[in-house]
Design an enzyme around this catalytic site. Structure first.
Site, PDB file in Angstrom:
ATOM      1  N   LYS A   1       0.839  -1.193   0.000  1.00  0.00           N
ATOM      2  CA  LYS A   1       0.000   0.000   0.000  1.00  0.00           C
ATOM      3  C   LYS A   1       0.878   1.248   0.000  1.00  0.00           C
ATOM      4  O   LYS A   1       2.025   1.153   0.438  1.00  0.00           O
ATOM      5  CB  LYS A   1      -0.923  -0.005   1.203  1.00  0.00           C
ATOM      6  CG  LYS A   1      -0.179   0.139   2.536  1.00  0.00           C
ATOM      7  CD  LYS A   1      -0.929   0.909   3.562  1.00  0.00           C
ATOM      8  CE  LYS A   1       0.064   1.627   4.432  1.00  0.00           C
ATOM      9  NZ  LYS A   1      -0.381   2.327   5.547  1.00  0.00           N
TER      10      LYS A   1
ATOM     11  N   HIS B   1      -1.619  -5.735   5.437  1.00  0.00           N
ATOM     12  CA  HIS B   1      -1.205  -6.689   6.482  1.00  0.00           C
ATOM     13  C   HIS B   1      -2.247  -6.813   7.590  1.00  0.00           C
ATOM     14  O   HIS B   1      -2.241  -7.790   8.332  1.00  0.00           O
ATOM     15  CB  HIS B   1       0.187  -6.337   7.037  1.00  0.00           C
ATOM     16  CG  HIS B   1       0.217  -5.184   7.994  1.00  0.00           C
ATOM     17  ND1 HIS B   1       0.170  -3.878   7.604  1.00  0.00           N
ATOM     18  CD2 HIS B   1       0.302  -5.152   9.342  1.00  0.00           C
ATOM     19  CE1 HIS B   1       0.222  -3.089   8.666  1.00  0.00           C
ATOM     20  NE2 HIS B   1       0.295  -3.843   9.745  1.00  0.00           N
TER      21      HIS B   1
ATOM     22  N   GLU C   1      -2.911   5.245  17.926  1.00  0.00           N
ATOM     23  CA  GLU C   1      -1.571   4.801  18.307  1.00  0.00           C
ATOM     24  C   GLU C   1      -0.828   5.879  19.083  1.00  0.00           C
ATOM     25  O   GLU C   1      -1.034   7.066  18.841  1.00  0.00           O
ATOM     26  CB  GLU C   1      -0.743   4.499  17.057  1.00  0.00           C
ATOM     27  CG  GLU C   1      -1.344   3.480  16.125  1.00  0.00           C
ATOM     28  CD  GLU C   1      -0.501   3.344  14.853  1.00  0.00           C
ATOM     29  OE1 GLU C   1       0.239   2.375  14.774  1.00  0.00           O
ATOM     30  OE2 GLU C   1      -0.597   4.219  13.987  1.00  0.00           O
TER      31      GLU C   1
ATOM     32  N   ASP D   1      -3.371   6.749   5.185  1.00  0.00           N
ATOM     33  CA  ASP D   1      -2.458   5.769   5.787  1.00  0.00           C
ATOM     34  C   ASP D   1      -3.223   4.629   6.459  1.00  0.00           C
ATOM     35  O   ASP D   1      -2.816   3.473   6.345  1.00  0.00           O
ATOM     36  CB  ASP D   1      -1.561   6.487   6.819  1.00  0.00           C
ATOM     37  CG  ASP D   1      -0.548   5.551   7.466  1.00  0.00           C
ATOM     38  OD1 ASP D   1       0.112   4.804   6.721  1.00  0.00           O
ATOM     39  OD2 ASP D   1      -0.411   5.557   8.706  1.00  0.00           O
TER      40      ASP D   1
ATOM     41  N   HIS E   1      -6.370  -0.117   5.700  1.00  0.00           N
ATOM     42  CA  HIS E   1      -6.639  -1.091   6.741  1.00  0.00           C
ATOM     43  C   HIS E   1      -8.060  -1.073   7.302  1.00  0.00           C
ATOM     44  O   HIS E   1      -8.715  -2.105   7.376  1.00  0.00           O
ATOM     45  CB  HIS E   1      -5.670  -0.882   7.896  1.00  0.00           C
ATOM     46  CG  HIS E   1      -4.237  -0.829   7.464  1.00  0.00           C
ATOM     47  ND1 HIS E   1      -3.695  -1.704   6.565  1.00  0.00           N
ATOM     48  CD2 HIS E   1      -3.217   0.005   7.824  1.00  0.00           C
ATOM     49  CE1 HIS E   1      -2.395  -1.435   6.405  1.00  0.00           C
ATOM     50  NE2 HIS E   1      -2.092  -0.392   7.144  1.00  0.00           N
TER      51      HIS E   1
ATOM     52  N   LYS F   1      -2.508   9.346  15.437  1.00  0.00           N
ATOM     53  CA  LYS F   1      -1.148   9.163  15.946  1.00  0.00           C
ATOM     54  C   LYS F   1      -0.983  10.026  17.194  1.00  0.00           C
ATOM     55  O   LYS F   1      -1.713  11.008  17.382  1.00  0.00           O
ATOM     56  CB  LYS F   1      -0.124   9.643  14.906  1.00  0.00           C
ATOM     57  CG  LYS F   1      -0.123   8.840  13.611  1.00  0.00           C
ATOM     58  CD  LYS F   1       0.803   7.665  13.687  1.00  0.00           C
ATOM     59  CE  LYS F   1       0.971   6.984  12.347  1.00  0.00           C
ATOM     60  NZ  LYS F   1       1.292   5.569  12.468  1.00  0.00           N
TER      61      LYS F   1
HETATM   62  O1  LIG Z   1       0.269  -2.141  14.292  1.00  0.00           O
HETATM   63  P1  LIG Z   1       0.950  -2.336  12.978  1.00  0.00           P
HETATM   64  O2  LIG Z   1       0.841  -3.715  12.463  1.00  0.00           O
HETATM   65  O3  LIG Z   1       2.354  -1.817  12.983  1.00  0.00           O
HETATM   66  O4  LIG Z   1       0.131  -1.459  11.945  1.00  0.00           O
HETATM   67  C1  LIG Z   1       0.015  -0.086  12.116  1.00  0.00           C
HETATM   68  C2  LIG Z   1       0.835   0.624  11.054  1.00  0.00           C
HETATM   69  O5  LIG Z   1       0.303   0.255   9.776  1.00  0.00           O
HETATM   70  C3  LIG Z   1       1.000   0.834   8.683  1.00  0.00           C
HETATM   71  O6  LIG Z   1       0.469   0.364   7.492  1.00  0.00           O
HETATM   72  C4  LIG Z   1       0.884   2.337   8.766  1.00  0.00           C
HETATM   73  O7  LIG Z   1       1.587   2.930   7.674  1.00  0.00           O
HETATM   74  C5  LIG Z   1       1.456   2.836  10.079  1.00  0.00           C
HETATM   75  O8  LIG Z   1       1.301   4.245  10.188  1.00  0.00           O
HETATM   76  C6  LIG Z   1       0.792   2.137  11.248  1.00  0.00           C
HETATM   77  O9  LIG Z   1       1.484   2.498  12.427  1.00  0.00           O
END
Ligand SMILES: O=P(O)(O)OC[C@H]1O[C@@H](O)[C@H](O)[C@@H](O)[C@@H]1O
Length: 476
Positions: free
Chosen positions: A155, A185, A223, A242, A247, A346
């Site tokens: 992505k 993912h 996060e 993002d 996601h 964030k």
């Molecule tokens: O918790 P994970 O698996 O690291 O996924 C969160 C992250 O996923 C990523 O795809 C984003 O670009 C990040 O900004 C994010 O922090």
């Protein structure tokens, strides 16, 4: 939970024509010198080979712009695997056959050398910035790809619906859709996969999983992480693109989809696509249905965080948001009138990563039961992996007074990191966890409407101090 792996007779292409399933024994990592490969992909691959040692005959080919000799690559690979806790057996197996090729992946000659004839069909994993991936895919038109070649793209897939459609068109002439793995993912996260088990292996949820019983659904991924040196990418993307464009819309599709007949790439991806096709901003008013905000200086735990706009590499003129929220509706019998609120930020004080399904109140509370009747809530946490159900029960002191309890359990964190599950699908040639091309475009269509309203300044940019939960007045 075990996921069925496609077998030749289950593996149908989108137009119904059967495709032989082709396990992959050669993984070509384009962008092997990059951070994604080093920090996430190689350790996840190593973990996969640890839990499935029969895959250790995989040949890993690294390719990148760096002028590395074989030893530099091997040291890098070994360092990445060992720091990811991968076993010595797996490290040795990968080192025994790996090689590194300096390549300009936007040149057809270099790509042709990497997919050399006579070798087994490779998976080409583009661990590269999107613009470079798009150019590399263009260059692949001039390369004779071995039958069974798989393409794996990170992505963001395009930058809007139009560019995603154009990229789909480029890819469509290279390999069949079932061999294109658009990676998200989150689809490999154990709690996200657990949605299938919770929803479809329990009698109690599916009958109430609809607008008659559900008041709202919240999908939140807040996060404590800040920019972490990613300004070059993040300042152009922002929280909406993002996290929500990719996601959280995928998670929403799994929450909202109709029951599937079998856990197969065809059934699952079609059910998700139907949800996304029916989805739009709440009230068809993206300006009012969305909110955006940016963090200012603050403290998270003991860490002092600067203003987002003061972070190295940030262009203040861009007006990038670090927290985004959008309320969506799904125009279907099942979900009409139910708000789906997707939010990600964030630099918040307390991380919150969960799917919350809030149920409607009971139609009648028997007279004589006293106290507040709270809405029932099912909460699925995406970190740590856990699940909870909030219920009303009779209280301790007054036998007819209501009290509230939570039934909760930790969930198994999963056999592999999310990227490991994604890679398992790639190596099996099973696109169950890959984003289908039309779905990628639908996700952009939903988000483009919000981006358009923001570009026209119809939605104000708010601020929140790092370490808080976002601007005052945001309900989540
Ligand atoms: O918790 P994970 O698996 O690291 O996924 C969160 C992250 O996923 C990523 O795809 C984003 O670009 C990040 O900004 C994010 O922090």
């Amino acid at each position: 939970m075990s996921i069925s792996t496609a077998t030749p007779d289950q593996d149908l292409s989108v137009d119904g024509a059967p495709l032989p399933s082709t396990p992959i024994r050669r993984l070509v990592l384009l962008g092997a010198s990059g951070d994604l490969a080093n920090r996430l992909l190689m350790p996840a691959l190593g973990k996969l080979l640890d839990v499935e040692p029969q895959r250790r005959d995989l040949v890993l080919v690294g390719a990148g712009a760096e002028d590395w000799d074989e030893q530099t690559w091997r040291d890098r690979l070994e360092g990445s695997l060992t720091s990811g806790g991968v076993s010595r057996e797996t490290v040795d197996a990968l080192l025994a056959t790996t090689s590194y090729h300096r390549a300009d992946v936007t040149r057809a000659e270099d790509l042709a050398a990497l997919v050399a004839a006579g070798e087994p069909a490779p998976a080409l994993y583009f661990a590269l910035p999107p613009a470079v991936t798009a150019r590399a895919c263009e260059a692949l038109r001039e390369v004779d790809l071995p039958e069974g070649t798989v393409l794996v793209l990170e992505k963001p897939f395009g930058t809007d619906a139009a560019s995603a459609r154009a990229l789909n068109a480029t890819l469509a002439v290279l390999v069949p859709e079932e061999r294109i793995f658009r990676v998200d993912h989150f689809l490999g996260r154990s709690t996200v996969l657990n949605l299938l088990g919770v929803r479809f292996a329990n009698r109690i949820f599916e009958p109430v999983w609809n607008a008659e019983h559900v008041a709202s659904v919240d999908i939140v991924f807040d996060e404590q992480l800040t920019l972490e040196g990613r300004a070059g990418y993040y300042d152009r993307a922002g929280a909406l693109v993002d996290m929500i464009q990719s996601h959280l819309l995928q998670v929403m599709a799994l929450v909202a989809m109709d029951p599937i007949g079998e856990v197969s790439a065809f059934d699952l991806r079609e059910a998700k696509a139907a949800v996304l096709r029916a989805c739009r901003a709440w009230g068809d008013d993206p300006a009012k249905a969305s909110r955006r905000a940016r963090y200012t200086t603050g403290t998270i735990d003991d860490r002092t965080v600067p203003d987002y706009v003061a972070e190295p590499g940030v262009d203040p003129a861009r007006g990038t948001e670090t927290l985004a929220e959008v309320t969506l509706e799904i125009d279907s019998w099942r979900w009409a009138g139910v708000p789906f609120r997707l939010r990600s930020g964030k630099a918040v004080g307390a991380l919150r990563k969960e799917v919350v399904v809030t149920f409607k109140p009971v139609p009648h509370l028997p007279t004589g039961l006293t106290g507040e009747c709270e809405p029932d809530r099912l909460r699925l946490s995406m970190g740590p992996d856990a699940m909870a159900l909030d219920l009303n029960v009779n209280g301790e002191d007054d036998p007819l007074g209501l009290d509230h309890v939570t039934l909760d359990t930790d969930l198994h964190p999963g056999r592999l990191p999310a990227y490991g599950e994604v890679l398992a699908g790639v190596l099996d040639g099973d696109p169950l966890l890959a984003v289908r091309g039309d779905t990628a475009v639908e996700c952009w269509r939903i988000v483009d409407s919000v981006l358009g309203a923001w570009a026209a300044d119809e939605t104000p940019m708010e601020e929140y101090a790092a370490g808080t939960q976002g601007p005052a007045g945001w309900p989540l």
